[in-house]
Design an enzyme around this catalytic site. Structure first.
Site, PDB file in Angstrom:
ATOM      1  N   LYS A  82     -15.040   0.981   7.812  1.00 31.93           N
ATOM      2  CA  LYS A  82     -13.673   0.496   7.578  1.00 31.93           C
ATOM      3  C   LYS A  82     -13.316  -0.755   8.384  1.00 31.93           C
ATOM      4  CE  LYS A  82     -10.300   3.383   7.080  1.00 31.93           C
ATOM      5  NZ  LYS A  82      -9.319   4.481   7.272  1.00 31.93           N
TER       6      LYS A  82
ATOM      7  N   TYR B  23       0.847  -1.206   0.000  1.00 32.47           N
ATOM      8  CA  TYR B  23       0.000   0.000   0.000  1.00 32.47           C
ATOM      9  C   TYR B  23       0.879   1.253   0.000  1.00 32.47           C
ATOM     10  CZ  TYR B  23      -2.708   3.843   1.928  1.00 32.47           C
ATOM     11  OH  TYR B  23      -3.274   5.077   2.135  1.00 32.47           O
TER      12      TYR B  23
END
EC number: 5.1.3.20
Length: 310
Positions: free
Chosen positions: A178, A140
């Protein structure tokens, strides 16, 4: 029109709210609502239209127009630091961003995009927007770093605004979808409301992060749009505060609870940022001079929002 990719997500929906607060509702939200729970982030907001991210990308690549676009806030990405599918991550975060960048450059549309403090990796000092300080720990962070590097090559020749924000530890309203990636404050609040002991990792007084309130993040985004400054900027408070401080503020709001300390998981060892603190030299030099909320201020405001219907 203003386009917000990831507009149903955490930071994107807060940017939509900040635009609404300024009376702006001609907004196209682009997102992937495969996770249907994200719709709740948009329920109380006013937008002109919604488009799926895949359909949007097809239209971008075909060079189709969306009317008179004033700016694009590009917040859409896979933000899971525990996702190790590199092809998925690079397609989602790097290739998509490049397509959008070139679309904007050809039309001189301002592009304000989400980078990340994950670009700095495991360092414990000198979080400075410069190549020698960047060494991401996960794919990421690498996808964000690589796009920043791509932008750096283009910035000197660009005729329109390009600005990237390296978000530090953002927390606040509209992050409930999330799951495990939501902030510590969110999880502590949930545990307390479920009658459970709020939990922190052992040693949490020593883990310090730059926790930045999402309302402040949205304010910075809008300021840069209004002022036309380009570059790559850290977006944190410039203060490292402990996870313990987040817990203390949460317990102070609830006026109950006692922290239960749990062992640090093996799978996170060596892949966990123990300390982050944004260097705000470049942000301040660009002209942004507003103060950022402390953890005590931000968490208190967030708790009031989370428990508003209680």
């Amino acid at each position: 029109m203003i386009i917000v990719t990831g507009g149903a997500g955490f930071i994107g929906s807060n940017i939509v709210k900040a635009l609404n607060d300024k009376g702006i509702t001609d907004i196209l939200v682009v997102d992937n609502l495969k996770d249907g729970t994200k719709f709740v982030n948009l329920v109380d907001l006013d937008i002109a239209d919604y488009m799926d991210k895949e359909d949007f990308l097809i239209q971008i690549m075909a060079g189709e127009e969306f009317g008179d676009v004033e700016a694009i806030f590009h917040e859409g990405a896979c933000s899971s630091t525990t996702e190790w599918d590199g092809k998925y991550m690079m397609d989602n975060n790097y290739q998509y961003s490049k397509e959008l960048l070139h679309y904007c450059l050809e039309r001189e549309i301002p592009l304000l995009y989400a980078s990340s403090a994950a670009t700095y990796g495991g360092r414990t000092s000198d979080f400075i927007e410069s190549r020698e300080y960047e060494k991401p720990l996960n794919v990421y962070g690498y996808s964000k770093f690589l796009f920043d590097e791509y932008v750096r090559q283009i910035l000197p020749e660009a005729n329109s605004q390009i600005v990237g924000f390296r978000y530090f530890n953002v927390y606040g309203p509209r992050e409930g979808h999330k799951g495990s990636m939501a902030s510590v404050a969110f999880h502590l609040n949930t545990q307390l409301n479920n009658g459970e002991s709020p939990k922190l990792f052992e040693g949490s007084e020593n883990f310090k992060r730059d926790f930045v309130y999402v309302g402040d993040v949205a304010d910075v985004n809008l300021w840069f749009l209004e002022n036309g400054v380009s570059g790559i900027f850290n977006l944190g408070t410039g203060r490292a505060e402990s996870f313990q401080a987040v817990a203390d503020a949460t317990l102070a709001y609830h006026k109950k609870g006692q922290i239960e300390y749990i062992p640090f998981p093996d799978k996170l060892k060596g892949r966990y940022q123990a300390f982050t603190q944004a260097d705000l030299t470049n942000l301040r030099a660009a002209g942004y001079d507003k103060p950022f909320k402390t953890v005590a201020e931000g968490v208190t405001e967030y708790m009031a929002w989370l428990n508003r219907d209680a």
